[in-house]
Design an enzyme around this catalytic site. Structure first.
Site, short mmCIF file in Angstrom:
data_model
loop_
_atom_site.label_atom_id
_atom_site.label_comp_id
_atom_site.label_asym_id
_atom_site.label_seq_id
_atom_site.Cartn_x
_atom_site.Cartn_y
_atom_site.Cartn_z
N ASN A 69 0.83 -1.19 0.00
CA ASN A 69 0.00 0.00 0.00
C ASN A 69 0.86 1.24 0.00
OD1 ASN A 69 -0.31 1.88 2.57
ND2 ASN A 69 0.22 -0.19 3.30
N CYS A 130 7.50 8.36 8.86
CA CYS A 130 7.07 9.54 8.11
C CYS A 130 8.30 10.33 7.68
CB CYS A 130 6.20 10.45 8.98
SG CYS A 130 4.82 9.62 9.77
C1 LIG Z 1 -3.69 0.10 3.77
C2 LIG Z 1 -2.88 0.27 5.01
C3 LIG Z 1 -2.83 1.50 5.65
C4 LIG Z 1 -2.07 1.68 6.81
N1 LIG Z 1 -2.05 2.90 7.43
C5 LIG Z 1 -1.30 3.07 8.56
C6 LIG Z 1 -1.30 4.31 9.25
O1 LIG Z 1 -1.99 5.25 8.86
N2 LIG Z 1 -0.51 4.44 10.36
C7 LIG Z 1 0.26 3.39 10.83
O2 LIG Z 1 0.94 3.56 11.85
N3 LIG Z 1 0.25 2.18 10.21
C8 LIG Z 1 -0.51 1.99 9.09
N4 LIG Z 1 -0.52 0.77 8.48
C9 LIG Z 1 0.31 -0.34 8.99
C10 LIG Z 1 -0.51 -1.30 9.84
O3 LIG Z 1 -1.00 -0.64 10.99
C11 LIG Z 1 0.33 -2.51 10.27
O4 LIG Z 1 1.42 -2.04 11.03
C12 LIG Z 1 0.86 -3.28 9.07
O5 LIG Z 1 -0.12 -3.36 8.06
C13 LIG Z 1 1.29 -4.71 9.44
O6 LIG Z 1 0.22 -5.44 9.98
P1 LIG Z 1 -0.70 -6.42 9.08
O7 LIG Z 1 0.24 -7.33 8.33
O8 LIG Z 1 -1.58 -7.15 10.05
O9 LIG Z 1 -1.47 -5.55 8.14
C14 LIG Z 1 -1.32 0.58 7.32
C15 LIG Z 1 -1.40 -0.65 6.69
C16 LIG Z 1 -2.16 -0.84 5.55
C17 LIG Z 1 -2.18 -2.19 4.87
#
Ligand SMILES: Cc1cc2nc3c(=O)[nH]c(=O)nc-3n(C[C@H](O)[C@H](O)[C@H](O)COP(=O)(O)O)c2cc1C
Ligand SMILES: Cc1cc2nc3c(=O)[nH]c(=O)nc-3n(C[C@H](O)[C@H](O)[C@H](O)COP(=O)(O)OP(=O)(O)OC[C@H]3O[C@@H](n4cnc5c(N)ncnc54)[C@H](O)[C@@H]3O)c2cc1C
Ligand SMILES: Cc1cc2nc3c(=O)[nH]c(=O)nc-3n(C[C@H](O)[C@H](O)[C@H](O)COP(=O)(O)OP(=O)(O)OC[C@H]3O[C@@H](n4cnc5c(N)ncnc54)[C@H](O)[C@@H]3O)c2cc1C
Ligand SMILES: Cc1cc2nc3c(=O)[nH]c(=O)nc-3n(C[C@H](O)[C@H](O)[C@H](O)COP(=O)(O)O)c2cc1C
Ligand code: FES
Ligand code: FES
Lengths: 314, 255, 314, 255
Positions: A69, A130
């Site tokens: 993403n 960031c």
């Molecule tokens: C589409 C998308 C948007 C995300 N937006 C944020 C965000 O705004 N802030 C943040 O700290 N992490 C964001 N993340 C990271 C997730 O919180 C998480 O750390 C990461 O996806 C790994 O976990 P997962 O494999 O269960 O998705 C985002 C992840 C995805 C897939």
């Protein structure tokens, strides 16, 4: 009756499964379908001082057992969050952590200050993945000094739970974990997405408008587990384990590796009730084994060796 | 939005490599409006990982139908479904076509390729109203046409194997003069280049036009911000394809 | 007729698909089944000065679209390689690169010196993902200075193709790429495996005897592509793209991202002829599009932006 | 070792959650010897990623059979196979049982759970020789017994629902005295704890014994070094389960 709840820095989480930032909006999109109060906690989409439109399409692409993403932290901004979203979250009987993103240390502070004035927020999770405008856009998250500085500055401004969310895109995450602990963080969240890329061989264009993006989902689970194990071995403060958790078995792997609680991200897109089902599955696992407290699983990995930076022969 | 585990009733090939899947869902069937979509978990396991969105093709009682062609791993998995198999479905999702808005008398339904998908359900709805229907379908070749359950169909094929030789937009354009008298509104679905051309015609001829867009989606219900659509005017730069769409008034978006 | 061959540092590769180190033994295990001379090249299992028994079981575990391994560089040692394996490799009409692993700079040099005395070897690939005994076992590959030093020392000892194989487990792989280029490497190989871990929730034990291991396979393809894009954008020397390549489409993604050639690893376990099929698939892709030389694909990504260390808002 | 795409001929449940899969392979069938295995790509796509090894259960002409129970994603995928489906197979692999070695007159076949898998093929081979066969099978409960195509079978179940109540090793031990007179050699397959106990008995009683091991494998043919088996004596510390095994003389390995 298995004890599922846990207290972290004075905040009571009814179970150890939260929804991860950016993967559950502001908690209100699914309210007519999912009883979000059954979650251990809700972490908001990253909030910046001003609203952010985010990156141009395409922002997502599926990869093998994962997804990339490049949302660009599209969010409504902290003020609109307070006026439009917080009122609903106040009505939800579960812990709420506001995730904060910024492009300068001052902006981190400004966003936190605005939220400090509001009740209904139990704590903060700081997204350090960031770009730092001052450093020409280099990510805060890859500089141990900056992460420590952000933590110290924010710690001085709040008594609420303060968790720092670390990026996995560094050589030794344990150094960052220690820096956060030293600067007074109450917890760390491990991991954010892994930098990745995909190419469309028909158009020769990158699959994402920003070329590279963040990899999430089951593909990164082994990486996240190793990072959680490394970080949890390095500090005493609690670790939120994150990365590819799709079911209770995955979540239990993280608890055993040292996570005090877990966050579910990508799984929410496939099943908005995933977090609740996972919390329930963990409880069942404990019940079947006569484990009185889910906490008994934390760090209970039966391993001969501690984590060592010593990369074995790969 | 409802999350249910349904039973597959039927799967059959209606055109070259194009299949119609029918499943039983008393929960979803009564809620769906033409132009909305459902999000299907095509397989267990982690690859493919994400759901696949599909426009609702038709509703018959409690039976819901989609039409799809087999291009990649998700549709390959769907093709493997058999009657009695379970199907994990989220829906209905998105904003439907404004079929009962008063701003038109004649519905001009335009489908390019599998863009035909939402048109039969739209036709079902329109038949119950006093609106007139004309339908234009385009396909690469005759064997890929899906022209059932539609009214007043006129066909265009790229290779001329059936009907007008050329694009469905060109075909429609030739008929516009005769249609303009009857307060037309265009409802279209198809590949982006086609919708781009169509929108140009509609805007030039000042005919109201709604298009149903397609693009990558992770969640399908507004929580991932993964499906931006560039808006024209207004203060927001992007809307969400899954939540503010998939149907949009062509005057509001950049295609 | 599409041109598939490429010359790198004087070595002619008949096509741009090699088999990666540790995933094809010493090239002789499949000889009765696969015509290995159809490969662009064979890279040997990492060779150390003395034979290595490797790690205790379990050494491998499958993960979502990937696998973890902790082989521990089990190998027969450079001398046995020269006496028992090299004679066969000399009879195979394709490029042969000897991969070298060691726990000290002196050992890297010693292994290379032994191989320098032998014909039938076109060049070397140096595996720097090894514990450095002197630094208490910290991996050479995570220290830019050590990688540069190893490169310089080995460069001085050989005129043959010298490729350094980089680990992805660092913050900025471009720094390592530049260090290799500056020290005289002819090429870099990107990437080795990503550190990962898996846990058996029934036994509470790690799935690998060494707790953590190396992740490979389709799961890491997006990560590898981003690393190749970053590295190739930073240096002029050729990059061997490695990571999760299962088919021609995957390989073409790497070429477009900047890889001059690719290496196929885990895919060999599923199909020992994978490399040959992939080389053929790339040729077909070019044929269908009237591309005269596979080399025309290298770095031909149609992207608005260069790679930048600027982590976009993740 | 041959890599072929075969056709599935048949799949049926022979015991509780235990299936026999039959496929057609004129290339592999004539080559297989009892104790060897084949490596099957159970599904396209990347998850499950690796092949799954299975002992060859029986050979009939050009038909090859395996027997498996459904435990995880690989076996779930196999259970979904239907006659006519294609099957991607590598094999035969590994070192077979030394069934025609002169060091025994009576073959004592011992199978614990699905460790029965290689025994029917071993029986087919032994029948063609002048050796005697006795077979001991163990299972958790009667419904999980797979006792076809064997000679002189005696059964042990953990719950006593059929035959001897207890482990198959205990059952065999009770019979050893009567067997010892006839120059026995044990050929066994089953869970590691069972083989561990069995080896102890065989070593104590000084009866030659070969066991077929099971463990994680990535390639199955010797190129990944992923399947070490600790050896006793000799200069090498580890052998490879896939290449030096899966059958080993219990005197040569640490179980
Ligand atoms: C589409 C998308 C948007 C995300 N937006 C944020 C965000 O705004 N802030 C943040 O700290 N992490 C964001 N993340 C990271 C997730 O919180 C998480 O750390 C990461 O996806 C790994 O976990 P997962 O494999 O269960 O998705 C985002 C992840 C995805 C897939
Ligand atoms: C609102 C909405 C409604 C929809 N309605 C329908 C409908 O009614 N019917 C229908 O058939 N579809 C519909 N779609 C599309 C559908 O959701 C799927 O995208 C489609 O079925 C393809 O998915 P797949 O998994 O089969 O292919 P995927 O595996 O997702 O691949 C998609 C395409 O991209 C190609 N591709 C994948 N990777 C690469 C690469 N690296 N380089 C080049 N090309 C690549 C594949 O070959 C394939 O052609 C709709 C989509 C949306 C958003
Ligand atoms: C030489 C050889 C011969 C063999 N012969 C046969 C045979 O004849 N018949 C047969 O049925 N099998 C045989 N096997 C085993 C077979 O290859 C497979 O391992 C078996 O089918 C299970 O594979 P799977 O994909 O179904 O399960 P997998 O998904 O691979 O899982 C295997 C087991 O581990 C468990 N598991 C997976 N992940 C975790 C985790 N994180 N925590 C805890 N538990 C976990 C699963 O629940 C399952 O029980 C043989 C193996 C070898 C090496
Ligand atoms: C089982 C196994 C053993 C490996 N052994 C070596 C090795 O000895 N030396 C080395 O440089 N890389 C080794 N690698 C790494 C591969 O060469 C390759 O860099 C990595 O697996 C990523 O490519 P892939 O995803 O195509 O497998 C090994 C990989 C695997 C899976
Ligand atoms: S697909 Fe997730 S917001 Fe539209
Ligand atoms: S499984 Fe690869 S060497 Fe045995």
């Amino acid at each position: 009756m298995v004890k599922t709840s846990v207290r972290i820095a004075g905040v009571e989480f009814k179970n150890r499964v939260l929804v991860a930032s950016g993967t559950y909006g502001y908690g209100d999109d699914t309210k007519d379908m999912v009883d979000v109060s059954k979650l251990g906690g809700i972490i908001t989409k990253s909030l910046s001082l001003k609203p952010r439109e985010g990156n141009p399409p395409p922002r997502i692409v599926e990869t093998a057992s994962g997804m990339l993403n490049s949302i660009g932290l599209a969010n409504i901004g902290v003020r609109k969050f307070v006026s439009d979203k917080l009122p609903f979250l106040r009505t939800v009987d579960t812990a709420v952590l506001a995730n904060i993103a910024a492009s300068s240390i001052e902006e981190y502070c400004a966003v936190l200050d605005i939220l400090e004035g509001e009740d209904g927020i139990d704590g903060y999770e700081i997204n350090v993945s960031c770009p730092n405008v001052r450093e020409g856009g280099l990510s805060f998250g890859t500089s141990c000094l900056l992460v420590e500085e952000i933590t110290r500055r924010l710690r001085a401004r709040t008594k609420r739970l303060l968790a720092i969310k670390l990026t996995p895109n560094v050589t030794h995450i344990s150094e960052f974990a220690r820096a956060c602990e030293a600067a007074g963080a109450d917890a760390i969240s491990v991991i954010n997405t892994v930098i990745g890329m995909a190419v469309n061989i028909k158009t020769r264009k990158p699959m994402l408008s920003t070329v590279t993006g963040g990899l999430s989902g089951p593909a990164i689970k082994p990486i996240a587990l190793a990072k959680v194990f490394e970080a949890a071995s390095a500090v005493k403060i609690p670790v939120f384990g994150i990365g590819g958790i799709m079911n209770a078995s995955d979540a239990i792997e993280f608890l055993l590796a040292g996570a005090t609680a877990v966050q579910v991200g990508t799984a929410n897109y496939i099943d908005p009730a995933a977090g609740i089902k996972i919390a329930d599955g963990i409880r069942q696992y404990c019940e079947e084994r006569g484990i009185a407290d889910v906490g008994d699983l934390v760090g209970a990995l039966d391993a001969k060796m501690e984590y060592s930076a010593i990369a074995s022969w790969l | 939005m409802i999350h249910t585990i349904c039973r597959v009733l039927d799967l059959n090939e209606v055109a070259d490599n194009i299949f119609v899947l029918t499943f039983h869902s008393p929960e979803i069937a009564p809620l769906v409006q033409a132009g909305q979509f459902i999000n299907i978990r095509v397989a267990d396991g982690t690859d493919p990982l994400l759901r696949r969105p599909f426009s609702v093709y038709r509703i018959e009682g409690n039976a819901v139908q989609i039409v799809f062609n087999v291009v990649g791993k998700g549709s390959v998995a769907l093709r493997g479904k058999r009657p009695g198999d379970v199907l994990d479905v989220l829906g209905p999702l998105g904003v439907p076509f404004s079929l009962n808005s008063p701003d038109f008398e004649t519905a001009v339904l335009v489908g390019g390729g599998l863009g035909v998908a939402p048109l039969p359900l739209a036709t079902q709805t329109l038949r119950a109203s006093d609106k007139r229907i004309v339908t234009f379908l385009g396909a690469r070749t005759a064997s890929q046409l899906v022209a059932q359950h539609l009214d007043g169909v006129q066909v265009a094929t790229d290779d001329g194997s059936k009907g007008f030789r050329g694009t469905v937009v060109d075909l429609m354009a030739t008929m516009l003069p005769s249609l303009k008298a009857h307060h037309p509104k265009i409802f279209a679905c198809g590949p982006t280049p086609m919708l781009h051309a169509l929108a140009a015609v509609a805007l030039k001829e000042e005919i109201p036009c709604e298009v149903s867009l397609e693009g990558p989606m992770a969640c399908g219900f507004g929580i991932c911000q993964g499906c931006p659509v560039e808006l024209i005017g207004g203060e927001k730069k992007y809307g969400l394809m899954c939540k503010d769409g998939p149907t949009f008034d062509v005057r509001r978006i950049k295609i």
